[in-house]
Design a protein around this motif. Structure first.
Motif, PDB file in Angstrom:
ATOM      1  N   PHE A 148     169.680 -12.515  12.294  1.00 19.43           N
ATOM      2  CA  PHE A 148     169.282 -11.329  11.537  1.00 19.43           C
ATOM      3  C   PHE A 148     170.066 -10.124  12.007  1.00 19.43           C
ATOM      4  O   PHE A 148     170.358  -9.993  13.199  1.00 19.43           O
ATOM      5  N   LEU A 149     170.367  -9.252  11.089  1.00 24.15           N
ATOM      6  CA  LEU A 149     170.922  -7.941  11.426  1.00 24.15           C
ATOM      7  C   LEU A 149     169.741  -6.973  11.486  1.00 24.15           C
ATOM      8  O   LEU A 149     169.033  -6.797  10.491  1.00 24.15           O
ATOM      9  N   TYR A 150     169.515  -6.407  12.650  1.00 23.86           N
ATOM     10  CA  TYR A 150     168.430  -5.436  12.854  1.00 23.86           C
ATOM     11  C   TYR A 150     169.089  -4.071  12.858  1.00 23.86           C
ATOM     12  O   TYR A 150     169.823  -3.721  13.773  1.00 23.86           O
ATOM     13  N   LYS A 151     168.828  -3.304  11.811  1.00 23.10           N
ATOM     14  CA  LYS A 151     169.427  -1.974  11.704  1.00 23.10           C
ATOM     15  C   LYS A 151     168.706  -1.012  12.642  1.00 23.10           C
ATOM     16  O   LYS A 151     167.483  -0.965  12.680  1.00 23.10           O
ATOM     17  N   LYS A 152     169.488  -0.267  13.378  1.00 20.14           N
ATOM     18  CA  LYS A 152     168.971   0.729  14.320  1.00 20.14           C
ATOM     19  C   LYS A 152     168.036   0.103  15.358  1.00 20.14           C
ATOM     20  O   LYS A 152     166.936   0.571  15.590  1.00 20.14           O
ATOM     21  N   PHE A 153     168.513  -0.979  15.999  1.00 20.60           N
ATOM     22  CA  PHE A 153     167.768  -1.629  17.076  1.00 20.60           C
ATOM     23  C   PHE A 153     167.547  -0.618  18.192  1.00 20.60           C
ATOM     24  O   PHE A 153     168.495   0.013  18.659  1.00 20.60           O
ATOM     25  N   PRO A 154     166.297  -0.423  18.642  1.00 24.97           N
ATOM     26  CA  PRO A 154     166.013   0.579  19.681  1.00 24.97           C
ATOM     27  C   PRO A 154     166.289   0.032  21.083  1.00 24.97           C
ATOM     28  O   PRO A 154     165.817  -1.038  21.444  1.00 24.97           O
ATOM     29  N   PHE A 155     167.051   0.778  21.853  1.00 24.69           N
ATOM     30  CA  PHE A 155     167.328   0.412  23.240  1.00 24.69           C
ATOM     31  C   PHE A 155     166.369   1.146  24.162  1.00 24.69           C
ATOM     32  O   PHE A 155     165.817   2.199  23.802  1.00 24.69           O
ATOM     33  N   GLY A 156     166.194   0.619  25.363  1.00 22.14           N
ATOM     34  CA  GLY A 156     165.292   1.209  26.341  1.00 22.14           C
ATOM     35  C   GLY A 156     165.654   2.626  26.733  1.00 22.14           C
ATOM     36  O   GLY A 156     164.790   3.407  27.137  1.00 22.14           O
ATOM     37  N   ASP A 157     166.941   2.992  26.592  1.00 21.40           N
ATOM     38  CA  ASP A 157     167.383   4.337  26.987  1.00 21.40           C
ATOM     39  C   ASP A 157     167.214   5.358  25.866  1.00 21.40           C
ATOM     40  O   ASP A 157     167.637   6.501  25.979  1.00 21.40           O
ATOM     41  N   GLY A 158     166.606   4.914  24.748  1.00 24.27           N
ATOM     42  CA  GLY A 158     166.391   5.822  23.629  1.00 24.27           C
ATOM     43  C   GLY A 158     167.462   5.739  22.553  1.00 24.27           C
ATOM     44  O   GLY A 158     167.289   6.261  21.467  1.00 24.27           O
ATOM     45  N   GLY A 159     168.573   5.083  22.859  1.00 21.13           N
ATOM     46  CA  GLY A 159     169.638   4.923  21.870  1.00 21.13           C
ATOM     47  C   GLY A 159     169.285   3.840  20.868  1.00 21.13           C
ATOM     48  O   GLY A 159     168.309   3.118  21.017  1.00 21.13           O
ATOM     49  N   GLU A 160     170.087   3.754  19.834  1.00 19.16           N
ATOM     50  CA  GLU A 160     169.893   2.699  18.839  1.00 19.16           C
ATOM     51  C   GLU A 160     171.231   2.310  18.244  1.00 19.16           C
ATOM     52  O   GLU A 160     172.173   3.100  18.226  1.00 19.16           O
ATOM     53  N   SER A 161     171.301   1.070  17.789  1.00 17.23           N
ATOM     54  CA  SER A 161     172.526   0.542  17.207  1.00 17.23           C
ATOM     55  C   SER A 161     172.171  -0.675  16.364  1.00 17.23           C
ATOM     56  O   SER A 161     171.158  -1.336  16.616  1.00 17.23           O
ATOM     57  N   ASP A 162     172.987  -0.991  15.378  1.00 17.56           N
ATOM     58  CA  ASP A 162     172.787  -2.217  14.621  1.00 17.56           C
ATOM     59  C   ASP A 162     173.058  -3.397  15.547  1.00 17.56           C
ATOM     60  O   ASP A 162     174.063  -3.403  16.265  1.00 17.56           O
ATOM     61  N   LYS A 163     172.159  -4.382  15.548  1.00 15.07           N
ATOM     62  CA  LYS A 163     172.279  -5.550  16.428  1.00 15.07           C
ATOM     63  C   LYS A 163     172.038  -6.820  15.659  1.00 15.07           C
ATOM     64  O   LYS A 163     171.186  -6.886  14.777  1.00 15.07           O
ATOM     65  N   ARG A 164     172.780  -7.837  16.021  1.00 17.42           N
ATOM     66  CA  ARG A 164     172.536  -9.172  15.487  1.00 17.42           C
ATOM     67  C   ARG A 164     171.639  -9.903  16.481  1.00 17.42           C
ATOM     68  O   ARG A 164     171.957  -9.967  17.666  1.00 17.42           O
ATOM     69  N   LEU A 165     170.530 -10.434  15.962  1.00 21.10           N
ATOM     70  CA  LEU A 165     169.538 -11.122  16.785  1.00 21.10           C
ATOM     71  C   LEU A 165     169.396 -12.561  16.306  1.00 21.10           C
ATOM     72  O   LEU A 165     169.488 -12.836  15.106  1.00 21.10           O
TER      73      LEU A 165
END
Length: 136
Positions: A12-29
């Motif tokens: 799956f492509l997760y749009k705006k995947f949230p990272f622990g540091d507060g950032g976000e990016s599209d991620k493939r899961l």
């Protein structure tokens, strides 16, 4: 070798995947369990940013599985599958995310690729027995 269940191995492509540091990016899961009914979907994340290993294969002590570009017909670039932690997403949240386009299925790994990743994942020194039991 048994074929993976119907959901395990989906990407799956997760749009705006949230990272622990507060950032976000599209991620493939990648789905690593077989969710049924209301159970959580368990994912591992991937990256195309170079990690410590370049050759395809299992590096369980570093929580990585390396895929060559186009090896599995899902990832265009060389990909590092990361499994230092599992990402559970409740079934209801999956349904809502799919409905609103926050998550989109982009493919399914070949059975031999997902099986190799799962075999590697099960050797990870950082996943608890409880986490590993959820892969069934």
């Amino acid at each position: 070798m048994n074929s993976p269940p119907p959901h395990r191995g989906k990407v799956f492509l997760y749009k705006k995947f949230p990272f622990g540091d507060g950032g976000e990016s599209d991620k493939r899961l990648i789905v690593v369990n077989e969710p049924d009914g209301d159970s959580d979907w368990l994912f591992i994340k991937t990256t195309s940013k170079r990690k410590i290993h370049d050759n395809q294969g299992c590096y369980s002590s570093d929580n990585l599985y390396v895929l060559n570009a186009k090896e599995d017909n899902v990832f265009e670039l060389k990909t590092w599958v990361q499994f230092q932690e599992l990402y559970p997403i409740p079934a209801l949240a999956m349904s809502v995310a799919n409905k609103f386009g926050e998550m989109k299925r982009i493919g399914t790994l070949k059975p031999q690729i997902i099986q190799a990743i799962l075999n590697c994942l099960r050797k990870s020194p950082d996943l608890s027995p409880n986490e590993l039991s959820r892969l069934k």
